[in-house]
Design a protein around this motif. Structure first.
Motif, PDB file in Angstrom:
ATOM      1  N   THR A  42       0.860  -1.175   0.000  1.00 30.29           N
ATOM      2  CA  THR A  42       0.000   0.000   0.000  1.00 30.29           C
ATOM      3  C   THR A  42       0.898   1.226   0.000  1.00 30.29           C
ATOM      4  O   THR A  42       1.832   1.316   0.795  1.00 30.29           O
ATOM      5  CB  THR A  42      -0.905   0.027   1.244  1.00 30.29           C
ATOM      6  N   VAL A  43       0.599   2.160  -0.910  1.00 27.33           N
ATOM      7  CA  VAL A  43       1.370   3.401  -0.985  1.00 27.33           C
ATOM      8  C   VAL A  43       0.411   4.564  -0.726  1.00 27.33           C
ATOM      9  O   VAL A  43      -0.529   4.796  -1.499  1.00 27.33           O
ATOM     10  CB  VAL A  43       2.060   3.556  -2.360  1.00 27.33           C
ATOM     11  N   ASN A  44       0.646   5.258   0.382  1.00 30.31           N
ATOM     12  CA  ASN A  44      -0.113   6.462   0.715  1.00 30.31           C
ATOM     13  C   ASN A  44       0.719   7.656   0.267  1.00 30.31           C
ATOM     14  O   ASN A  44       1.924   7.704   0.530  1.00 30.31           O
ATOM     15  CB  ASN A  44      -0.341   6.558   2.230  1.00 30.31           C
ATOM     16  N   VAL A  45       0.077   8.614  -0.390  1.00 26.55           N
ATOM     17  CA  VAL A  45       0.792   9.805  -0.857  1.00 26.55           C
ATOM     18  C   VAL A  45       0.025  11.035  -0.371  1.00 26.55           C
ATOM     19  O   VAL A  45      -1.164  11.187  -0.670  1.00 26.55           O
ATOM     20  CB  VAL A  45       0.922   9.828  -2.398  1.00 26.55           C
ATOM     21  N   LYS A  46       0.719  11.899   0.390  1.00 28.85           N
ATOM     22  CA  LYS A  46       0.082  13.097   0.937  1.00 28.85           C
ATOM     23  C   LYS A  46       0.888  14.342   0.595  1.00 28.85           C
ATOM     24  O   LYS A  46       2.116  14.329   0.612  1.00 28.85           O
ATOM     25  CB  LYS A  46      -0.040  13.001   2.459  1.00 28.85           C
ATOM     26  N   LYS A  47       0.160  15.401   0.308  1.00 29.69           N
ATOM     27  CA  LYS A  47       0.760  16.725   0.109  1.00 29.69           C
ATOM     28  C   LYS A  47       0.132  17.629   1.158  1.00 29.69           C
ATOM     29  O   LYS A  47      -1.102  17.727   1.233  1.00 29.69           O
ATOM     30  CB  LYS A  47       0.478  17.254  -1.292  1.00 29.69           C
ATOM     31  N   ASP A  48       0.974  18.271   1.944  1.00 30.48           N
ATOM     32  CA  ASP A  48       0.501  19.147   3.020  1.00 30.48           C
ATOM     33  C   ASP A  48      -0.505  18.430   3.918  1.00 30.48           C
ATOM     34  O   ASP A  48      -1.519  18.996   4.336  1.00 30.48           O
ATOM     35  CB  ASP A  48      -0.108  20.433   2.445  1.00 30.48           C
ATOM     36  N   GLY A  49      -0.247  17.151   4.184  1.00 29.13           N
ATOM     37  CA  GLY A  49      -1.082  16.376   5.102  1.00 29.13           C
ATOM     38  C   GLY A  49      -2.349  15.800   4.505  1.00 29.13           C
ATOM     39  O   GLY A  49      -3.082  15.084   5.179  1.00 29.13           O
ATOM     40  N   GLU A  50      -2.643  16.124   3.236  1.00 27.96           N
ATOM     41  CA  GLU A  50      -3.867  15.645   2.593  1.00 27.96           C
ATOM     42  C   GLU A  50      -3.527  14.613   1.516  1.00 27.96           C
ATOM     43  O   GLU A  50      -2.608  14.826   0.720  1.00 27.96           O
ATOM     44  CB  GLU A  50      -4.625  16.809   1.950  1.00 27.96           C
ATOM     45  N   PRO A  51      -4.301  13.522   1.460  1.00 25.09           N
ATOM     46  CA  PRO A  51      -4.046  12.513   0.420  1.00 25.09           C
ATOM     47  C   PRO A  51      -4.245  13.101  -0.978  1.00 25.09           C
ATOM     48  O   PRO A  51      -5.164  13.895  -1.194  1.00 25.09           O
ATOM     49  CB  PRO A  51      -5.087  11.436   0.687  1.00 25.09           C
TER      50      PRO A  51
END
Length: 133
Positions: A42-51
């Motif tokens: 599973t790869v989670n990707v967040k920018k500025d804390g948001e997915p």
């Protein structure tokens, strides 16, 4: 005695005429498969804390695959020398000192994505955030 001798000769004669049975040859042919079993991470990707759109991603891999290779095959990745600069069109922001950093199973990776050996069920968390020294 003649009868016994005749019986012995008859037995030997019949034995000689019989078809010899070929010894059964047991050949065990072990099939070695080089096919690798497909596994997932599973790869989670967040920018500025948001997915980001589409996160979390479920990626497939085979034994021996590296994280960067798998991501490049299944996502839009821009990298140079193993350092990821863009994930699915979202770029690093050097002016703001925001870079892509990642954890493997909750621990910051001590190596680059091009060196991470994957294991079934790994959870990779990519975060675009300010690098804190």
């Amino acid at each position: 005695m003649k009868k016994l001798l005749a019986l012995a000769l008859l037995t030997v004669s019949l034995g000689a005429c019989a078809q010899p049975t070929a010894p059964t040859k047991q050949t065990s042919q072990e099939t070695t498969t080089t096919a690798k079993v497909e596994q997932t991470i599973t790869v989670n990707v967040k920018k500025d804390g948001e997915p980001i759109s589409g996160s979390p991603f479920t990626l497939t891999f085979k034994d021996g695959d590296k994280l960067l290779t798998v991501m490049k095959e299944q996502m839009q990745i821009v990298e140079k020398d193993g350092f990821v600069s863009s994930i699915n069109g979202i770029e690093q922001e050097p002016a703001n000192q925001k870079y892509w950093l990642f954890d493997v199973n909750g621990e910051m990776s001590p190596v680059g994505a091009n060196q991470v050996d994957l294991k079934q069920g790994d959870v990779i968390d990519w975060k675009l955030e300010a690098f804190k020294q």
